[in-house]
Design an enzyme around this catalytic site. Sequence first.
Site, PDB file in Angstrom:
ATOM      1  N   HIS A  42      -0.578   0.790 -10.424  1.00 28.11           N
ATOM      2  CA  HIS A  42      -1.314   0.069  -9.487  1.00 28.11           C
ATOM      3  C   HIS A  42      -1.874  -1.215 -10.375  1.00 28.11           C
ATOM      4  CE1 HIS A  42      -3.293  -0.357  -5.323  1.00 28.11           C
ATOM      5  NE2 HIS A  42      -3.225  -1.745  -5.909  1.00 28.11           N
ATOM      6  N   GLU A  50      -2.417   8.017  -3.913  1.00 33.96           N
ATOM      7  CA  GLU A  50      -2.939   7.670  -5.096  1.00 33.96           C
ATOM      8  C   GLU A  50      -4.266   8.068  -5.657  1.00 33.96           C
ATOM      9  OE1 GLU A  50      -3.648   3.032  -6.587  1.00 33.96           O
ATOM     10  OE2 GLU A  50      -1.811   3.325  -5.042  1.00 33.96           O
ATOM     11  N   ARG A  87       0.854  -1.166   0.005  1.00 30.86           N
ATOM     12  CA  ARG A  87      -0.031   0.010   0.037  1.00 30.86           C
ATOM     13  C   ARG A  87       0.943   1.130   0.036  1.00 30.86           C
ATOM     14  NH1 ARG A  87      -3.373  -2.385  -1.920  1.00 30.86           N
ATOM     15  NH2 ARG A  87      -5.627  -3.099  -0.953  1.00 30.86           N
TER      16      ARG A  87
END
Length: 317
Positions: free
Chosen positions: A284, A266, A237
């Site tokens: 991602h 993000e 993450r």
Amino acid sequence: MTRLLITRPLPDSVMDAARARFDVTARDRTTPLSRDDMTASLRDFDAVLPTLGDLYSADIFAAVPQPRARLLANFGVGYNHIDVAAARAAGIAVTNTPGAVTDATADIALTLMLMSARRAGQGERLVRAGQWQGWHPTQMLGLHLTGKTVGIVGMGRIGQAIARRCHFGFGMAVAYASRSEKTLDFPATRHADAVALAPHVDFVVIAVPGGAATHHLIGARVFAAMRPHARLVNIARGDVVDEAALIAALQAGRIGGAGLDVYEFEPKVPEALIARDDVVLLPHLGTAALEVREDMGRMALANLVAFFDGAPLPNPV
């Protein structure tokens, strides 16, 4: 019929299976739910199939004191966007989709390791810009993976899959940081934490869950301890890494580079990272393979079916 909200478009096969079993409402937008969307989802549906970015925080549950929803069947292994304790207090179960994502995420870690070490992104940009002037013996010399040492921060299912690829595929030594000793099918050296691990490895690969316990786990102390040629790779993450500290370490030349698939804020990516040739940036892509996303969808649906059939949940969190 059980009313189900699916918060993002999923592969067609998953949508067809969901509609065969539930009364499905599916958003056609790829953006996260708004606050109003989330409160409405708890109020108007029996279950929700949310995913990354749908921030079901404690105040969302507090805003709907008597929710109709009884299950959040998360699409993804990570669930730090859901306050699980608040969900339970509201009488709402939470599930996730572990296992389905393991190999795909490990593959992206190796992709980033190779791209960073062998300067692949920089090389492709050179070719596409028409600036390549031909092969020569000292052109774009990078770091050889074979025989190096990989350091895994978080030796869970994904961490072990990365380590196996490194050890059996590239003959790399494996070290890891974990709260407890792991029983592994390959040799590995355990360190107490990421700071203790960092001086001994050529790659620091982050594979811990997200959440408050791991927020900024990788920061200035880790970067100061890393070898000057070592690369940081993050497939976990984004906020596990202190992005400002990473930028400072890169700008000071304290580490050799980074490969990132996730970001602290993000989808915002700092210009300071975008501008650097020693950083590989992916959008991602960790689980972005059709078969994987179909498996994740089927796993989420299996949790939903089990719950409403009164059977034990396959993947409770």
